[in-house]
Design a protein around this motif. Sequence first.
Motif, PDB file in Angstrom:
ATOM      1  N   ALA A 274       0.817  -1.205   0.000  1.00 45.29           N
ATOM      2  CA  ALA A 274       0.000   0.000   0.000  1.00 45.29           C
ATOM      3  C   ALA A 274       0.855   1.262   0.000  1.00 45.29           C
ATOM      4  CB  ALA A 274      -0.921  -0.002   1.216  1.00 45.29           C
ATOM      5  N   ARG A 275       1.937   1.232   0.772  1.00 40.87           N
ATOM      6  CA  ARG A 275       2.759   2.431   0.951  1.00 40.87           C
ATOM      7  C   ARG A 275       3.612   2.745  -0.274  1.00 40.87           C
ATOM      8  NH1 ARG A 275       4.531   5.683   4.979  1.00 40.87           N
ATOM      9  NH2 ARG A 275       6.685   6.423   4.932  1.00 40.87           N
ATOM     10  N   LYS A 276       4.156   1.708  -0.929  1.00 36.54           N
ATOM     11  CA  LYS A 276       5.055   1.914  -2.055  1.00 36.54           C
ATOM     12  C   LYS A 276       4.569   1.246  -3.349  1.00 36.54           C
ATOM     13  CE  LYS A 276       8.470   4.350  -0.329  1.00 36.54           C
ATOM     14  NZ  LYS A 276       8.863   5.666  -0.882  1.00 36.54           N
ATOM     15  N   GLY A 277       4.241  -0.038  -3.240  1.00 37.44           N
ATOM     16  CA  GLY A 277       3.978  -0.817  -4.439  1.00 37.44           C
ATOM     17  C   GLY A 277       2.825  -0.318  -5.282  1.00 37.44           C
ATOM     18  N   ALA A 278       1.671  -0.070  -4.664  1.00 36.50           N
ATOM     19  CA  ALA A 278       0.483   0.306  -5.435  1.00 36.50           C
ATOM     20  C   ALA A 278       0.695   1.609  -6.198  1.00 36.50           C
ATOM     21  CB  ALA A 278      -0.726   0.422  -4.505  1.00 36.50           C
ATOM     22  N   GLY A 279       1.296   2.599  -5.551  1.00 37.26           N
ATOM     23  CA  GLY A 279       1.545   3.865  -6.235  1.00 37.26           C
ATOM     24  C   GLY A 279       2.474   3.714  -7.416  1.00 37.26           C
TER      25      GLY A 279
ATOM     26  N   PRO B  99       0.965  -5.848  -5.568  1.00 38.34           N
ATOM     27  CA  PRO B  99       1.767  -4.644  -5.296  1.00 38.34           C
ATOM     28  C   PRO B  99       2.874  -4.872  -4.281  1.00 38.34           C
ATOM     29  CG  PRO B  99      -0.541  -4.052  -5.463  1.00 38.34           C
ATOM     30  CD  PRO B  99      -0.485  -5.558  -5.503  1.00 38.34           C
ATOM     31  N   HIS B 100       2.640  -5.727  -3.268  1.00 35.70           N
ATOM     32  CA  HIS B 100       3.673  -5.943  -2.251  1.00 35.70           C
ATOM     33  C   HIS B 100       4.766  -6.893  -2.738  1.00 35.70           C
ATOM     34  CE1 HIS B 100       1.303  -9.603  -1.443  1.00 35.70           C
ATOM     35  NE2 HIS B 100       2.360 -10.080  -0.796  1.00 35.70           N
ATOM     36  N   VAL B 101       4.569  -7.508  -3.917  1.00 32.84           N
ATOM     37  CA  VAL B 101       5.570  -8.408  -4.489  1.00 32.84           C
ATOM     38  C   VAL B 101       6.276  -7.741  -5.659  1.00 32.84           C
ATOM     39  CG1 VAL B 101       5.958 -10.650  -5.603  1.00 32.84           C
ATOM     40  CG2 VAL B 101       4.285 -10.459  -3.746  1.00 32.84           C
ATOM     41  N   ILE B 102       5.507  -7.365  -6.684  1.00 33.08           N
ATOM     42  CA  ILE B 102       6.103  -6.787  -7.893  1.00 33.08           C
ATOM     43  C   ILE B 102       6.542  -5.346  -7.675  1.00 33.08           C
ATOM     44  CG2 ILE B 102       4.031  -5.798  -8.962  1.00 33.08           C
ATOM     45  CD1 ILE B 102       6.717  -7.933 -10.747  1.00 33.08           C
ATOM     46  N   GLY B 103       6.034  -4.706  -6.626  1.00 39.00           N
ATOM     47  CA  GLY B 103       6.269  -3.276  -6.429  1.00 39.00           C
ATOM     48  C   GLY B 103       7.652  -2.902  -5.951  1.00 39.00           C
TER      49      GLY B 103
ATOM     50  N   LEU C 128       3.102   3.476 -13.382  1.00 38.43           N
ATOM     51  CA  LEU C 128       3.544   2.735 -14.562  1.00 38.43           C
ATOM     52  C   LEU C 128       2.385   2.497 -15.522  1.00 38.43           C
ATOM     53  CD1 LEU C 128       6.230   1.496 -15.523  1.00 38.43           C
ATOM     54  CD2 LEU C 128       5.461  -0.682 -14.556  1.00 38.43           C
ATOM     55  N   LEU C 129       1.229   2.130 -14.995  1.00 40.38           N
ATOM     56  CA  LEU C 129       0.063   1.911 -15.843  1.00 40.38           C
ATOM     57  C   LEU C 129      -0.349   3.198 -16.555  1.00 40.38           C
ATOM     58  CD1 LEU C 129      -2.074  -0.355 -13.490  1.00 40.38           C
ATOM     59  CD2 LEU C 129      -0.767  -1.078 -15.492  1.00 40.38           C
ATOM     60  N   GLU C 130      -0.259   4.319 -15.858  1.00 40.11           N
ATOM     61  CA  GLU C 130      -0.597   5.599 -16.481  1.00 40.11           C
ATOM     62  C   GLU C 130       0.363   5.910 -17.618  1.00 40.11           C
ATOM     63  OE1 GLU C 130      -1.424  10.285 -15.262  1.00 40.11           O
ATOM     64  OE2 GLU C 130      -0.364   8.947 -13.877  1.00 40.11           O
ATOM     65  N   ARG C 131       1.628   5.621 -17.419  1.00 39.41           N
ATOM     66  CA  ARG C 131       2.627   5.900 -18.455  1.00 39.41           C
ATOM     67  C   ARG C 131       2.322   5.136 -19.738  1.00 39.41           C
ATOM     68  NH1 ARG C 131       8.606   4.300 -16.899  1.00 39.41           N
ATOM     69  NH2 ARG C 131       7.966   5.560 -15.090  1.00 39.41           N
ATOM     70  N   TYR C 132       1.814   3.920 -19.607  1.00 39.71           N
ATOM     71  CA  TYR C 132       1.548   3.092 -20.785  1.00 39.71           C
ATOM     72  C   TYR C 132       0.082   3.151 -21.218  1.00 39.71           C
ATOM     73  CZ  TYR C 132       6.234   1.189 -20.314  1.00 39.71           C
ATOM     74  OH  TYR C 132       7.604   1.056 -20.253  1.00 39.71           O
ATOM     75  N   GLY C 133      -0.730   3.912 -20.511  1.00 38.41           N
ATOM     76  CA  GLY C 133      -2.141   4.004 -20.872  1.00 38.41           C
ATOM     77  C   GLY C 133      -2.842   2.667 -20.784  1.00 38.41           C
ATOM     78  N   ALA C 134      -2.479   1.874 -19.782  1.00 37.45           N
ATOM     79  CA  ALA C 134      -2.995   0.509 -19.674  1.00 37.45           C
ATOM     80  C   ALA C 134      -3.970   0.386 -18.512  1.00 37.45           C
ATOM     81  CB  ALA C 134      -1.841  -0.470 -19.482  1.00 37.45           C
ATOM     82  N   PRO C 135      -5.259   0.179 -18.770  1.00 38.29           N
ATOM     83  CA  PRO C 135      -6.198  -0.081 -17.679  1.00 38.29           C
ATOM     84  C   PRO C 135      -5.955  -1.466 -17.096  1.00 38.29           C
ATOM     85  CG  PRO C 135      -7.294  -0.397 -19.784  1.00 38.29           C
ATOM     86  CD  PRO C 135      -5.915   0.130 -20.099  1.00 38.29           C
ATOM     87  N   ALA C 136      -6.228  -1.633 -15.817  1.00 38.97           N
ATOM     88  CA  ALA C 136      -6.004  -2.910 -15.146  1.00 38.97           C
ATOM     89  C   ALA C 136      -7.127  -3.174 -14.165  1.00 38.97           C
ATOM     90  CB  ALA C 136      -4.653  -2.910 -14.423  1.00 38.97           C
TER      91      ALA C 136
END
Length: 325
Positions: free
Chosen positions: A75-80, A259-263, A85-93
């Motif tokens: 929540a603190r780092k990963g999700a943001g 988010p807590h893994v890939i983030g 990154l999604l905004e940069r690529y215009g990718a909805p998730a």
Amino acid sequence: MSAHDHRSTPSWQWPESVWRGHVDAVRTGRGLLPPSWPDGARAAVALSFDSDHETIPLRDGETSPGLLAQGEYGARKGAGRVLELLERYGAPATFFMPAVSALLHPDEARRYVHEGHEVGVHGWIHERNTLLGAEDEQTLILRALETLSDITGRTPTGIRTPSWDFSGSTLQTVLDLGFLYDSSLMADDEPYEVLANGTATGLVEIPVDWIRDDAPYFTMDRFGALRPYTRPRDVLEIWKDEFDAAYREGGVFQLTLHPHVIGHRSRLVILRELLDHIGGHRDVWFATHDQLARAAREQLARPAAPTPGTAPATDTPPTSPTERP
């Protein structure tokens, strides 16, 4: 032998009615791969993130500050980082979020929706459905559905069971609560309709797999035998191969991340490089799981394709052996 009696009997002693009954309870129906994707895209990409955060230890009654902090990182780092990154690529998730996680981080849940993403049900506290009675399971899923609706202002249309744990009563609960789709089962690479004891349900399944999940590669248990065993760049190669195959076949590349893994910094690098790779293909449709499920469900209105190896039905009765030339 009743359904309860067989549990104390070795499976090799089960009569056919028992093992066949288990196999047929939840089964694949019609394949729902559309003949074409929106805007002439060749393949669909469905990114998903399970925002579990602190609910993994809480589910097991673990209240160690160390374990809770490990989840809080999401929540603190990963999700943001993921959202940027999604905004940069215009990718909805699609973000599947346990209700307790949303209650702990309501602004995060609302941000998902505000930035054009989907929020789906992911249990109440990341409970294990196969350890619950049917009534408790339905109560928790309904409570989670209502909580996410209240927090985000949007009623979720899809569900991913926590840990992809599907009990004997899960399907009926999902149907009773009116979900459009489920994303917890692994019987195909492409969307399909779920059958309940051979009966079509209209429920769209967006299948998942551990191959396309970050947790098996990177999860760490300090006191157990669970250790990260794969270099992030080796995982990137696996996911690129999965996408490339889906692209060649005109199918779906579905990915499940946390988010807590890939983030974490060194892992977010491979997600960025994966999106670079996907973005190098102009004819790709990035879709939320809801959007993908709606495109797939349209196939239910089409005539079912004949089973491979069978002749299409005609109004002319088949020629008898004596009438053949």
